[in-house]
Design a protein around this motif. Sequence first.
Motif, PDB file in Angstrom:
ATOM      1  N   ASP A 178       0.841  -1.202   0.000  1.00 12.54           N
ATOM      2  CA  ASP A 178       0.000   0.000   0.000  1.00 12.54           C
ATOM      3  C   ASP A 178       0.877   1.253   0.000  1.00 12.54           C
ATOM      4  O   ASP A 178       1.340   1.705   1.047  1.00 12.54           O
ATOM      5  N   LEU A 179       1.098   1.824  -1.175  1.00  9.38           N
ATOM      6  CA  LEU A 179       1.940   3.014  -1.270  1.00  9.38           C
ATOM      7  C   LEU A 179       1.319   4.217  -0.575  1.00  9.38           C
ATOM      8  O   LEU A 179       2.032   5.032   0.019  1.00  9.38           O
ATOM      9  N   TYR A 180       0.002   4.335  -0.635  1.00  7.52           N
ATOM     10  CA  TYR A 180      -0.652   5.459   0.050  1.00  7.52           C
ATOM     11  C   TYR A 180      -0.470   5.336   1.554  1.00  7.52           C
ATOM     12  O   TYR A 180      -0.196   6.321   2.245  1.00  7.52           O
ATOM     13  N   GLY A 181      -0.617   4.124   2.080  1.00  5.26           N
ATOM     14  CA  GLY A 181      -0.415   3.916   3.506  1.00  5.26           C
ATOM     15  C   GLY A 181       1.011   4.183   3.935  1.00  5.26           C
ATOM     16  O   GLY A 181       1.275   4.527   5.088  1.00  5.26           O
ATOM     17  N   MET A 182       1.955   4.016   3.006  1.00  5.54           N
ATOM     18  CA  MET A 182       3.360   4.309   3.284  1.00  5.54           C
ATOM     19  C   MET A 182       3.668   5.795   3.144  1.00  5.54           C
ATOM     20  O   MET A 182       4.805   6.219   3.287  1.00  5.54           O
ATOM     21  N   GLU A 183       2.643   6.583   2.823  1.00  3.44           N
ATOM     22  CA  GLU A 183       2.773   8.032   2.608  1.00  3.44           C
ATOM     23  C   GLU A 183       3.605   8.332   1.370  1.00  3.44           C
ATOM     24  O   GLU A 183       4.369   9.300   1.332  1.00  3.44           O
ATOM     25  N   LEU A 184       3.430   7.490   0.361  1.00  2.00           N
ATOM     26  CA  LEU A 184       4.082   7.696  -0.924  1.00  2.00           C
ATOM     27  C   LEU A 184       3.019   8.017  -1.973  1.00  2.00           C
ATOM     28  O   LEU A 184       2.986   7.446  -3.062  1.00  2.00           O
ATOM     29  N   SER A 185       2.148   8.954  -1.640  1.00  2.00           N
ATOM     30  CA  SER A 185       0.998   9.241  -2.501  1.00  2.00           C
ATOM     31  C   SER A 185       1.412   9.791  -3.862  1.00  2.00           C
ATOM     32  O   SER A 185       0.803   9.455  -4.883  1.00  2.00           O
ATOM     33  N   ALA A 186       2.444  10.636  -3.910  1.00  2.00           N
ATOM     34  CA  ALA A 186       2.867  11.201  -5.194  1.00  2.00           C
ATOM     35  C   ALA A 186       3.357  10.096  -6.124  1.00  2.00           C
ATOM     36  O   ALA A 186       3.040  10.087  -7.323  1.00  2.00           O
ATOM     37  N   LEU A 187       4.107   9.158  -5.577  1.00  2.00           N
ATOM     38  CA  LEU A 187       4.589   8.033  -6.379  1.00  2.00           C
ATOM     39  C   LEU A 187       3.414   7.160  -6.815  1.00  2.00           C
ATOM     40  O   LEU A 187       3.340   6.733  -7.975  1.00  2.00           O
ATOM     41  N   ALA A 188       2.494   6.893  -5.887  1.00  2.00           N
ATOM     42  CA  ALA A 188       1.333   6.064  -6.213  1.00  2.00           C
ATOM     43  C   ALA A 188       0.493   6.710  -7.319  1.00  2.00           C
ATOM     44  O   ALA A 188       0.030   6.026  -8.244  1.00  2.00           O
ATOM     45  N   ASP A 189       0.313   8.027  -7.235  1.00  2.00           N
ATOM     46  CA  ASP A 189      -0.466   8.735  -8.261  1.00  2.00           C
ATOM     47  C   ASP A 189       0.240   8.683  -9.611  1.00  2.00           C
ATOM     48  O   ASP A 189      -0.403   8.489 -10.648  1.00  2.00           O
ATOM     49  N   TRP A 190       1.546   8.833  -9.606  1.00  2.00           N
ATOM     50  CA  TRP A 190       2.301   8.807 -10.862  1.00  2.00           C
ATOM     51  C   TRP A 190       2.187   7.446 -11.540  1.00  2.00           C
ATOM     52  O   TRP A 190       2.080   7.367 -12.767  1.00  2.00           O
ATOM     53  N   LEU A 191       2.193   6.398 -10.761  1.00  2.00           N
ATOM     54  CA  LEU A 191       2.094   5.053 -11.319  1.00  2.00           C
ATOM     55  C   LEU A 191       0.720   4.784 -11.944  1.00  2.00           C
ATOM     56  O   LEU A 191       0.555   3.793 -12.659  1.00  2.00           O
ATOM     57  N   LYS A 192      -0.238   5.654 -11.686  1.00  2.00           N
ATOM     58  CA  LYS A 192      -1.576   5.486 -12.247  1.00  2.00           C
ATOM     59  C   LYS A 192      -1.815   6.367 -13.472  1.00  2.00           C
ATOM     60  O   LYS A 192      -2.928   6.430 -13.986  1.00  2.00           O
ATOM     61  N   THR A 193      -0.786   7.045 -13.927  1.00  2.00           N
ATOM     62  CA  THR A 193      -0.942   7.942 -15.064  1.00  2.00           C
ATOM     63  C   THR A 193      -0.323   7.365 -16.320  1.00  2.00           C
ATOM     64  O   THR A 193       0.415   6.383 -16.284  1.00  2.00           O
ATOM     65  N   ASP A 194      -0.647   7.992 -17.435  1.00  2.00           N
ATOM     66  CA  ASP A 194      -0.090   7.631 -18.732  1.00  2.00           C
ATOM     67  C   ASP A 194       0.656   8.850 -19.252  1.00  2.00           C
ATOM     68  O   ASP A 194       0.049   9.868 -19.580  1.00  2.00           O
ATOM     69  N   ASP A 195       1.988   8.754 -19.315  1.00  2.00           N
ATOM     70  CA  ASP A 195       2.788   9.900 -19.752  1.00  2.00           C
ATOM     71  C   ASP A 195       2.519  10.268 -21.196  1.00  2.00           C
ATOM     72  O   ASP A 195       2.843  11.388 -21.618  1.00  2.00           O
ATOM     73  N   THR A 196       2.000   9.327 -21.976  1.00  2.00           N
ATOM     74  CA  THR A 196       1.783   9.592 -23.395  1.00  2.00           C
ATOM     75  C   THR A 196       0.468  10.307 -23.653  1.00  2.00           C
ATOM     76  O   THR A 196       0.161  10.631 -24.802  1.00  2.00           O
ATOM     77  N   LYS A 197      -0.315  10.543 -22.582  1.00  2.00           N
ATOM     78  CA  LYS A 197      -1.580  11.253 -22.705  1.00  2.00           C
ATOM     79  C   LYS A 197      -1.565  12.482 -21.803  1.00  2.00           C
ATOM     80  O   LYS A 197      -0.810  12.564 -20.852  1.00  2.00           O
TER      81      LYS A 197
END
Length: 345
Positions: free
Chosen positions: A321-340
Motif C-alpha cells: 500500500d503506497l498510500y499507507g506508506m505516505e508515498l501518494s505522489a509516487l502512487a499517483d504517478w504510477l496510475k498515469t499515462d505519460d503519453t496522454k
Amino acid sequence: MKLKALLGCCVLLISGALIFSTFYKTPDAASVQNVSSEEAASIQRPVLSNQNSEQADYLVPAENSESPPEVDPLDYYSQALSLLASADDGNAQAQFQLAEILAHCITVNTWKAEFERDFPQFLAMMVSDADARYMENLMQEVQRCEQFIGQKLDVFSGQPLSGMQPMQVASVRYLNAALLGHDAAVVQAISAVSSNIMVDFDTKQLLAERLKKLLTSEAAQTYFELAPFQQSELSQIAMAKLGCSGKVNCDGIDSAPFPHIYFYSCMKSAVDDQIAGISTEPTKCTSWGINYYIAEQSTKYSETELAEHMAKIQRAAQQGDLYGMELSALADWLKTDDTKSSPAD
C-alpha cells in the motif's frame, strides 16, 4: 547537509539518481525471466521526454559480475560494449549492469573538472588518511570513465532512435532490467523513467507490480531507496531507519546518496572552514554516512513517535500500500499515462 536534503536529492535522475551503493560492490545476481509480447513492446518503445539530461548525478556502479573475456577491468567503456549483446538479447543482469556503468560514468565525467581542479588543493590541507584514499580511488574512477568522453551514448540504447540524451539511454536500460525481473533495478527504473522518458499506463502498471512484490518481501534496501519519495522529514527518517535496520551498512559515506558527489561537497566545505580558520581539525568526510544524519535529525522527534511511524510504514509496505506508506505522489504517478495529457482511467 540535512537528512531531508541528502535523501531528497535522489528523486530526480537529472540532478541526482536514486540508488545507494558502494565503490566496487557487485550486485546480486538476478535470474532472467521471460516477458510477454506486451511487455516487450513497452520495453522497446519508450517515448522520449523533452527534458535535457546532459547534466546528471549518479552513483558508483556495480562491477561487471559476468566477467566477459578480453575486457580491461579498469575500462568501463569496454565493459559497457561487452554487455551490449547480452543486454539486447534480453538478459536482465546485463541490462542492469549496463545502466549502472552508463549512469555512473555520465556523472563522473560531469564532475571530472571539479575533481581534477580541487583535489590537489584538498590534499594540501589537513585531510584524514581515509579521505585521501577516497580521493585517490575517485580519481581512478575518473580514469576508468574517460573513454566515454566525446562518445554518443545512444549506441548503447538498443533503440531505433537517434539523439537520445545520455541519461535517457541509462533510463531505458534500467526500465528493461526492471520489467525483465531484476529486483535491484525497480526503484532505479521508477526514478529514471519519471525524470527522463515517457511511458504508457501499462508499463507503469508493470513497474507497480514489481514494486509491490519487493515491498511485500520486506526488502530493507527497498525501504532505503524509497525514502527520497517521502514528502515529510519524519517519514524520510522512518524509511531510512527501516532500510538501515537491514543489511545496508549506513555508517560510512558509501551509504550516502551519490557518495562521490557528497564527498566532494563535504571536502569543499571542510577545506573552506580550514582556510577561514573556523576549523583546525582534519577532514572526516568518509566517516559520515546516513546513520549520522538520521541521528542528527531524529532528535526532533520522540522515540515513540518515530517507532510508531516506522511500524505504520512497515505494515503498509507488507500490504503493498503506497498510500499507507505516505508515498501518494509516487502512487499517483504510477496510475498515469505519460503519453496522454490526462491520467489514465
